[in-house]
Design a protein around this motif. Structure first.
Motif, PDB file in Angstrom:
ATOM      1  N   TYR A 250       0.833  -1.206   0.000  1.00 51.67           N
ATOM      2  CA  TYR A 250       0.000   0.000   0.000  1.00 51.67           C
ATOM      3  C   TYR A 250       0.870   1.260   0.000  1.00 51.67           C
ATOM      4  O   TYR A 250       0.708   2.146  -0.839  1.00 51.67           O
ATOM      5  N   VAL A 251       1.845   1.288   0.931  1.00 58.01           N
ATOM      6  CA  VAL A 251       2.686   2.481   1.066  1.00 58.01           C
ATOM      7  C   VAL A 251       3.658   2.607  -0.119  1.00 58.01           C
ATOM      8  O   VAL A 251       3.887   3.695  -0.632  1.00 58.01           O
ATOM      9  N   GLY A 252       4.222   1.469  -0.559  1.00 58.27           N
ATOM     10  CA  GLY A 252       5.305   1.521  -1.539  1.00 58.27           C
ATOM     11  C   GLY A 252       4.860   1.408  -2.987  1.00 58.27           C
ATOM     12  O   GLY A 252       5.601   1.775  -3.895  1.00 58.27           O
ATOM     13  N   ALA A 253       3.660   0.871  -3.231  1.00 55.24           N
ATOM     14  CA  ALA A 253       3.253   0.671  -4.623  1.00 55.24           C
ATOM     15  C   ALA A 253       1.907   1.334  -4.931  1.00 55.24           C
ATOM     16  O   ALA A 253       1.804   2.123  -5.873  1.00 55.24           O
ATOM     17  N   ILE A 254       0.899   1.047  -4.135  1.00 52.96           N
ATOM     18  CA  ILE A 254      -0.448   1.505  -4.502  1.00 52.96           C
ATOM     19  C   ILE A 254      -0.565   3.024  -4.375  1.00 52.96           C
ATOM     20  O   ILE A 254      -0.951   3.711  -5.335  1.00 52.96           O
ATOM     21  N   LYS A 255      -0.214   3.559  -3.193  1.00 54.60           N
ATOM     22  CA  LYS A 255      -0.367   5.003  -2.986  1.00 54.60           C
ATOM     23  C   LYS A 255       0.448   5.831  -3.985  1.00 54.60           C
ATOM     24  O   LYS A 255      -0.098   6.734  -4.607  1.00 54.60           O
ATOM     25  N   PRO A 256       1.754   5.525  -4.161  1.00 54.13           N
ATOM     26  CA  PRO A 256       2.516   6.333  -5.118  1.00 54.13           C
ATOM     27  C   PRO A 256       1.990   6.217  -6.555  1.00 54.13           C
ATOM     28  O   PRO A 256       1.989   7.197  -7.292  1.00 54.13           O
ATOM     29  N   ALA A 257       1.540   5.019  -6.949  1.00 56.08           N
ATOM     30  CA  ALA A 257       1.057   4.878  -8.335  1.00 56.08           C
ATOM     31  C   ALA A 257      -0.232   5.664  -8.529  1.00 56.08           C
ATOM     32  O   ALA A 257      -0.465   6.240  -9.593  1.00 56.08           O
ATOM     33  N   LEU A 258      -1.075   5.714  -7.501  1.00 60.48           N
ATOM     34  CA  LEU A 258      -2.312   6.485  -7.628  1.00 60.48           C
ATOM     35  C   LEU A 258      -1.997   7.982  -7.627  1.00 60.48           C
ATOM     36  O   LEU A 258      -2.594   8.749  -8.371  1.00 60.48           O
ATOM     37  N   ALA A 259      -1.007   8.390  -6.819  1.00 59.14           N
ATOM     38  CA  ALA A 259      -0.626   9.805  -6.788  1.00 59.14           C
ATOM     39  C   ALA A 259       0.015  10.205  -8.117  1.00 59.14           C
ATOM     40  O   ALA A 259      -0.257  11.283  -8.651  1.00 59.14           O
ATOM     41  N   ALA A 260       0.836   9.318  -8.684  1.00 59.73           N
ATOM     42  CA  ALA A 260       1.517   9.623  -9.948  1.00 59.73           C
ATOM     43  C   ALA A 260       0.508   9.824 -11.067  1.00 59.73           C
ATOM     44  O   ALA A 260       0.747  10.564 -12.020  1.00 59.73           O
ATOM     45  N   ALA A 261      -0.629   9.156 -10.938  1.00 61.07           N
ATOM     46  CA  ALA A 261      -1.614   9.181 -12.019  1.00 61.07           C
ATOM     47  C   ALA A 261      -2.340  10.517 -12.115  1.00 61.07           C
ATOM     48  O   ALA A 261      -2.914  10.834 -13.151  1.00 61.07           O
ATOM     49  N   GLU A 262      -2.282  11.299 -11.048  1.00 61.36           N
ATOM     50  CA  GLU A 262      -3.021  12.573 -11.038  1.00 61.36           C
ATOM     51  C   GLU A 262      -2.636  13.419 -12.245  1.00 61.36           C
ATOM     52  O   GLU A 262      -1.475  13.758 -12.424  1.00 61.36           O
ATOM     53  N   GLY A 263      -3.619  13.748 -13.042  1.00 61.28           N
ATOM     54  CA  GLY A 263      -3.373  14.698 -14.121  1.00 61.28           C
ATOM     55  C   GLY A 263      -2.775  14.098 -15.387  1.00 61.28           C
ATOM     56  O   GLY A 263      -2.432  14.833 -16.302  1.00 61.28           O
ATOM     57  N   TYR A 264      -2.579  12.790 -15.440  1.00 63.30           N
ATOM     58  CA  TYR A 264      -2.024  12.184 -16.663  1.00 63.30           C
ATOM     59  C   TYR A 264      -3.021  11.222 -17.289  1.00 63.30           C
ATOM     60  O   TYR A 264      -4.025  10.849 -16.688  1.00 63.30           O
ATOM     61  N   ASP A 265      -2.632  10.810 -18.482  1.00 64.18           N
ATOM     62  CA  ASP A 265      -3.344   9.789 -19.188  1.00 64.18           C
ATOM     63  C   ASP A 265      -2.873   8.466 -18.569  1.00 64.18           C
ATOM     64  O   ASP A 265      -1.684   8.149 -18.655  1.00 64.18           O
ATOM     65  N   THR A 266      -3.751   7.719 -17.887  1.00 63.76           N
ATOM     66  CA  THR A 266      -3.243   6.552 -17.162  1.00 63.76           C
ATOM     67  C   THR A 266      -3.914   5.243 -17.569  1.00 63.76           C
ATOM     68  O   THR A 266      -5.128   5.176 -17.758  1.00 63.76           O
ATOM     69  N   PHE A 267      -3.096   4.229 -17.670  1.00 65.16           N
ATOM     70  CA  PHE A 267      -3.536   2.875 -17.999  1.00 65.16           C
ATOM     71  C   PHE A 267      -3.005   1.950 -16.907  1.00 65.16           C
ATOM     72  O   PHE A 267      -1.797   1.742 -16.823  1.00 65.16           O
ATOM     73  N   TYR A 268      -3.863   1.437 -16.059  1.00 62.06           N
ATOM     74  CA  TYR A 268      -3.451   0.494 -15.019  1.00 62.06           C
ATOM     75  C   TYR A 268      -4.208  -0.813 -15.250  1.00 62.06           C
ATOM     76  O   TYR A 268      -5.407  -0.810 -15.497  1.00 62.06           O
ATOM     77  N   PHE A 269      -3.476  -1.920 -15.165  1.00 63.05           N
ATOM     78  CA  PHE A 269      -4.137  -3.188 -15.482  1.00 63.05           C
ATOM     79  C   PHE A 269      -3.744  -4.308 -14.528  1.00 63.05           C
ATOM     80  O   PHE A 269      -2.697  -4.266 -13.894  1.00 63.05           O
ATOM     81  N   ILE A 270      -4.592  -5.307 -14.473  1.00 65.56           N
ATOM     82  CA  ILE A 270      -4.337  -6.501 -13.671  1.00 65.56           C
ATOM     83  C   ILE A 270      -3.558  -7.484 -14.548  1.00 65.56           C
ATOM     84  O   ILE A 270      -4.071  -7.950 -15.564  1.00 65.56           O
ATOM     85  N   ALA A 271      -2.319  -7.770 -14.135  1.00 64.94           N
ATOM     86  CA  ALA A 271      -1.429  -8.606 -14.962  1.00 64.94           C
ATOM     87  C   ALA A 271      -1.731 -10.082 -14.699  1.00 64.94           C
ATOM     88  O   ALA A 271      -0.943 -10.811 -14.095  1.00 64.94           O
ATOM     89  N   ASP A 272      -2.882 -10.539 -15.202  1.00 66.82           N
ATOM     90  CA  ASP A 272      -3.312 -11.895 -14.861  1.00 66.82           C
ATOM     91  C   ASP A 272      -2.470 -12.975 -15.537  1.00 66.82           C
ATOM     92  O   ASP A 272      -2.230 -14.038 -14.955  1.00 66.82           O
ATOM     93  N   TYR A 273      -1.982 -12.698 -16.763  1.00 66.08           N
ATOM     94  CA  TYR A 273      -1.121 -13.706 -17.389  1.00 66.08           C
ATOM     95  C   TYR A 273       0.264 -13.764 -16.741  1.00 66.08           C
ATOM     96  O   TYR A 273       0.941 -14.792 -16.821  1.00 66.08           O
ATOM     97  N   HIS A 274       0.676 -12.688 -16.095  1.00 72.80           N
ATOM     98  CA  HIS A 274       1.919 -12.789 -15.320  1.00 72.80           C
ATOM     99  C   HIS A 274       1.689 -13.643 -14.075  1.00 72.80           C
ATOM    100  O   HIS A 274       2.552 -14.412 -13.667  1.00 72.80           O
TER     101      HIS A 274
END
Ligand code: ADP
Ligand code: TRP
Length: 335
Positions: A21-45
């Motif tokens: 949460y602290v190291g991946a989720i929160k920063p990725a959501l903050a980084a997305a502010e104001g940009y064109d964002t594509f986030y996906f569930i890497a199910d085949y990985h």
């Protein structure tokens, strides 16, 4: 070409913990502010790790629900399943024809698997290693390049994969750049020690060390998990050093600056016991995560809501993927 596309993949394996949460989720959501964002569930990985169908299904749902509950807004971020974009897998084949095998031989995850065989005295160093693991970096490059991803928020452990993606984009651009070029992506990686959340034993919080606190523990269990964090036997009235205290370090990630300064002062002055500190920590974590836990449970309980959300991102993602693959096919001569 769209400007500044942020893209990241979420590998849905196992339950998320406070460190994720602290190291991946929160920063990725903050980084997305104001940009064109594509986030996906890497199910085949994830299929590299999870070979039980029900377990995989459940992990995909839980991963999607976690990110949505933590604030991913599917109106603003294109949110989809990797497996819903067949163009990714065609691009993987194309990129494989340009990628030197030696590059894959040097990949950290592959080398680590071989090292484990060496340590176990297994003569065939590739024993137990399948092509999914070996090709993992090419699939990841395709995930990024199919959406023309330019900025990729990831943890430090993924930086080699981003460098490989940049190399692979370069091979393509060098050969076919007159017709079509991929943007060369860069990682968005927080390298500071401060961004690493300690686990209950003081090492980096990690599933593999079994020192983690799951993100959406029910309230009572969360309180227990926090109370179980080991502390020394300094008496309540003695001054304490906040900087060597694990609960205090955790508190700095969940409480506001004023609260952190107040607790620091009380610990240093003496008169605050570890039990009081843990109460403050529980309050801070529970205040931040309580509403998110409720939303997570709601999403997991609904038969349809998650699928509807993931399906709504699909068209936007596929139209980009179709355009990029069309350009790539024209560039390589498969029309
Ligand atoms: P684990 O070590 O528990 O297996 P993962 O490797 O699945 O965790 O972590 C996924 C992402 O979460 C990592 O890329 C990293 O960015 C982040 N992460 C994991 N643990 C921590 C931690 N203790 N502190 C900060 N970030 C973390
Ligand atoms: N490999 C990443 C991980 O293990 C997940 C991932 C797959 C990814 N495809 C991606 C991350 C593309 C960023 C971009 O966490």
């Amino acid at each position: 070409m769209a400007a500044n596309t942020y893209l990241t993949g979420i590998k849905p394996t196992g339950d998320f913990h406070l460190g994720n949460y602290v190291g991946a989720i929160k920063p990725a959501l903050a980084a997305a502010e104001g940009y064109d964002t594509f986030y996906f569930i890497a199910d085949y990985h994830a299929l590299n790790i999870i070979k039980d169908a029900d377990e995989l299904r459940q992990s995909i749902r839980s991963g999607a629900a976690t990110w949505l509950a933590c604030g991913l807004d599917p109106e603003r971020t294109v949110f989809y399943r990797q497996s819903s974009i067949p163009e990714t897998f065609e691009l993987t084949t194309i990129l494989s024809t340009l990628t030197p095998k030696g590059l894959m031989n040097r990949a950290h995850a592959y080398k680590a698997a071989r090292d484990r065989n060496t340590e176990a005295g297994i003569a065939e160093l590739d024993s137990g290693i399948n092509m999914g693991l070996y090709n993992y970096p090419v699939l990841m490059a395709a995930d990024i390049l199919i959406m023309e991803g330019e900025r990729v928020p990831v943890g430090r452990d993924q930086s080699q994969h981003i460098e490989y993606t940049a190399d692979i984009a370069g091979y393509f651009n060098h050969r076919y750049g007159d017709s079509y070029s991929f943007p060369v992506p860069k990682g968005v990686i927080d390298d500071s020690e401060a961004s690493i959340l300690p686990g209950t034993d003081g090492r980096k919080m990690s599933k593999s060390y079994d020192n983690h606190i799951p993100l959406f523990l029910p309230e009572k269990k969360l309180r227990k998990a926090i109370n179980r964090i080991p502390t020394d036997s300094t008496p309540v009235e003695d001054p304490k050093d906040p900087d060597t205290s694990i609960p205090f370090q955790l508190l700095t990630h969940f409480a506001d600056a004023e609260k952190v300064a107040d607790v620091r002062q009380r610990l240093e002055a003496g008169g605050m016991g570890w039990g009081d500190l843990k109460k403050e920590l529980f309050e801070a974590v529970n205040t931040e995560l309580g509403p998110k836990r409720e939303r997570y449970e709601e999403l997991m309980a609904s038969e349809t809501e998650l699928d509807e959300i993931l399906d709504s991102g699909l068209e936007r993602a596929r139209s980009r993927a179709r355009r990029v693959l069309g350009d790539v096919r024209a560039a390589i001569g498969i029309d």
